[in-house]
Scaffold this motif. Structure first.
Motif, short mmCIF file in Angstrom:
data_model
loop_
_atom_site.label_atom_id
_atom_site.label_comp_id
_atom_site.label_asym_id
_atom_site.label_seq_id
_atom_site.Cartn_x
_atom_site.Cartn_y
_atom_site.Cartn_z
N CYS A 1 0.86 -1.19 0.00
CA CYS A 1 0.00 0.00 0.00
C CYS A 1 0.89 1.24 0.00
O CYS A 1 1.31 1.71 1.06
N PRO A 2 1.21 1.78 -1.17
CA PRO A 2 2.09 2.95 -1.26
C PRO A 2 1.55 4.13 -0.45
O PRO A 2 0.36 4.21 -0.14
N LEU A 3 2.46 5.04 -0.14
CA LEU A 3 2.09 6.25 0.58
C LEU A 3 1.00 7.02 -0.17
O LEU A 3 0.10 7.61 0.41
N GLY A 4 1.10 6.99 -1.49
CA GLY A 4 0.12 7.66 -2.33
C GLY A 4 0.49 7.47 -3.78
O GLY A 4 1.49 6.82 -4.12
N HIS A 5 -0.33 8.03 -4.67
CA HIS A 5 -0.06 7.98 -6.11
C HIS A 5 -0.06 9.41 -6.64
O HIS A 5 -0.87 10.25 -6.23
N CYS A 6 0.84 9.68 -7.54
CA CYS A 6 1.00 11.02 -8.10
C CYS A 6 -0.33 11.52 -8.67
O CYS A 6 -1.00 10.81 -9.44
N HIS A 7 -0.71 12.72 -8.31
CA HIS A 7 -1.97 13.28 -8.78
C HIS A 7 -1.89 13.72 -10.24
O HIS A 7 -2.90 14.09 -10.82
N ARG A 8 -0.71 13.62 -10.82
CA ARG A 8 -0.53 13.97 -12.23
C ARG A 8 -0.44 12.72 -13.12
O ARG A 8 -1.10 12.64 -14.15
N CYS A 9 0.36 11.72 -12.71
CA CYS A 9 0.59 10.57 -13.59
C CYS A 9 0.30 9.23 -12.93
O CYS A 9 0.47 8.19 -13.57
N SER A 10 -0.13 9.23 -11.66
CA SER A 10 -0.48 8.02 -10.91
C SER A 10 0.71 7.14 -10.55
O SER A 10 0.54 5.99 -10.15
N GLU A 11 1.93 7.66 -10.66
CA GLU A 11 3.10 6.91 -10.22
C GLU A 11 3.04 6.72 -8.70
O GLU A 11 2.72 7.64 -7.96
N PRO A 12 3.32 5.50 -8.20
CA PRO A 12 3.30 5.30 -6.75
C PRO A 12 4.44 6.06 -6.07
O PRO A 12 5.52 6.22 -6.64
N MET A 13 4.19 6.52 -4.86
CA MET A 13 5.19 7.26 -4.08
C MET A 13 5.34 6.57 -2.73
O MET A 13 4.35 6.12 -2.15
N PHE A 14 6.59 6.51 -2.23
CA PHE A 14 6.87 5.72 -1.03
C PHE A 14 7.54 6.51 0.09
O PHE A 14 7.31 6.22 1.26
N THR A 15 8.39 7.45 -0.23
CA THR A 15 9.10 8.18 0.82
C THR A 15 9.08 9.69 0.61
O THR A 15 9.13 10.45 1.59
N ILE A 16 9.00 10.14 -0.62
CA ILE A 16 9.09 11.56 -0.92
C ILE A 16 7.90 12.00 -1.75
O ILE A 16 7.39 11.25 -2.59
N VAL A 17 7.40 13.21 -1.50
CA VAL A 17 6.31 13.78 -2.29
C VAL A 17 6.67 15.21 -2.66
O VAL A 17 7.46 15.88 -1.99
N TYR A 18 6.06 15.68 -3.74
CA TYR A 18 6.24 17.05 -4.22
C TYR A 18 4.87 17.74 -4.16
O TYR A 18 4.04 17.57 -5.04
N PRO A 19 4.62 18.52 -3.10
CA PRO A 19 3.29 19.12 -2.93
C PRO A 19 3.13 20.43 -3.71
O PRO A 19 4.08 21.19 -3.89
N LYS A 20 1.91 20.65 -4.14
CA LYS A 20 1.56 21.89 -4.86
C LYS A 20 0.20 22.36 -4.35
O LYS A 20 -0.76 21.61 -4.36
N LEU A 21 0.15 23.61 -3.93
CA LEU A 21 -1.02 24.14 -3.25
C LEU A 21 -1.98 24.81 -4.24
O LEU A 21 -1.55 25.52 -5.15
N PHE A 22 -3.27 24.57 -4.04
CA PHE A 22 -4.33 25.23 -4.82
C PHE A 22 -5.35 25.79 -3.83
O PHE A 22 -6.12 25.03 -3.23
#
Length: 355
Positions: free
Chosen positions: A298-319
């Motif tokens: 169960c990955p930490l999350g999936h990229c909101h742009r391309c759905s790539e799984p993320m495990f340790t690092i994320v790149y946040p963008k505020l709206f």
């Protein structure tokens, strides 16, 4: 009264009733006749509200029950169980044996935890555990594949297991009036989830952008004063500070050029084993630490742009919320923004919530 009660139970046994009504009978003890002989195994609903019971075996709200005993597990055909408005402190693991249970209501009690065995309730559609003392939810709750409505309002939750994002049938999730400081990065990624209510979580300032265009309640979120007890990784944009789940090890920026080695290795492992074998169980703790094995499942999350799984690092963008259709509903009552979590600088720069 005793003879009348025995007669009612006897008729239900002989005629194999599915419903039995024992409301308003001034009962002080659970009638053991319900557990004797055969015939009541066909019982699906037992109504015993507004009595004076202090111990429990089955379906009883508005009493003074403190413990759900092990005998509950014998009611294998029970479909509805309402224990709201009692004094429950413990729900026994045997509740997981109620495999036919569809509706479970435990609101207005004193529960501090739920047994993991709740995840064995494959037919469960409704779970109401509002107004208790819960600090967290069992991760195995994501195994309730039929769960559609989950209500956890007015508890003491500070986090939500990311595994809940895997619930395939969840349509409505309500977590108002807790202590949430962040939400799972994938919350809202499922098309089935359409209603999310997180009102009055004062530390919560960021909603995953997957929730955009869903029906959201977030009034009373985003208190301007930070409380010292909240010690989590966070990122800031202007005057807004958004907290991130504890599993996030690093926050990437648009100036990063190379992903951390651990992140690259985890993504490579995920694609290799997830896409071809569909089974990660063969990877033993000898191959990877248990925490990393769990992330592969169960990955930490999936990229909101391309759905790539993320495990340790994320790149946040505020709206900011004011840029979304939800702005009119929360004007002046909340300080919350949508946050897109991306997997790389490229996705961070190209993702647009409004396109």
């Amino acid at each position: 009264m005793a003879s009348e009660l025995c007669k009612t139970i006897s008729v239900a046994r002989l005629e194999k009733h599915k419903n039995l009504f024992l409301n308003y009978r001034n009962l002080h003890h659970f009638p053991l006749e319900l557990l004797k002989d055969e015939g009541l195994q066909y019982l699906e609903r037992l109504y015993m509200k507004r009595n004076s019971l202090t111990t429990l075996v089955q379906y009883l709200h508005s009493n003074n029950i403190v413990v759900v005993p092990e005998a509950i597990g014998s009611l294998v055909k029970l479909q509805c169980l309402d224990l709201s408005d009692n004094a429950l402190e413990i729900v026994c693991p045997e509740i997981g044996r109620l495999r036919a249970l569809r509706h479970l209501r435990l609101a207005n009690n004193q529960l501090q935890f739920l047994p993991p065995e709740v995840g064995d309730l494959k037919e469960l559609q409704t779970l109401d555990i509002s107004t208790n003392r819960l600090l967290t939810l069992p991760e195995r709750l994501h195994l309730c594949l039929s769960l559609q409505y989950l209500t956890v309002d007015r508890n003491r939750l500070w986090c939500v297991p990311r595994h809940l994002c895997q619930l395939p049938s969840l349509n409505e999730l309500s977590m108002a009036g807790n202590r949430l400081a962040f939400l799972p990065l994938d919350l809202g990624r499922s098309r089935e989830l359409q209603y999310v209510y997180v009102d009055n979580n004062i530390h919560l300032k960021g909603l995953p952008s997957y929730l955009y265009n869903k029906v959201i309640g977030c009034s009373g979120c985003g208190a301007p004063i930070q409380v010292s007890e909240v010690k989590l990784l966070s990122f800031s944009s202007g005057q807004l500070t958004v907290f991130l789940p504890a599993e996030v090890k690093a926050i990437g920026t648009e100036h990063d050029h190379v992903l951390p080695l651990q992140e690259l290795a985890m993504r490579s492992l995920y694609h290799t084993y997830h896409n071809f074998l569909k089974d990660l169980n063969f990877l033993s703790p000898i191959s990877l630490p248990r925490s990393l094995l769990e992330l592969l499942h169960c990955p930490l999350g999936h990229c909101h742009r391309c759905s790539e799984p993320m495990f340790t690092i994320v790149y946040p963008k505020l709206f900011p919320l004011r840029e979304t259709p939800m702005a009119g509903l929360h004007q002046g009552r909340t300080t919350v923004s949508f946050v897109a979590y991306c997997c790389s600088t490229q996705c961070l720069q190209t993702f647009d919530l409004l396109s």
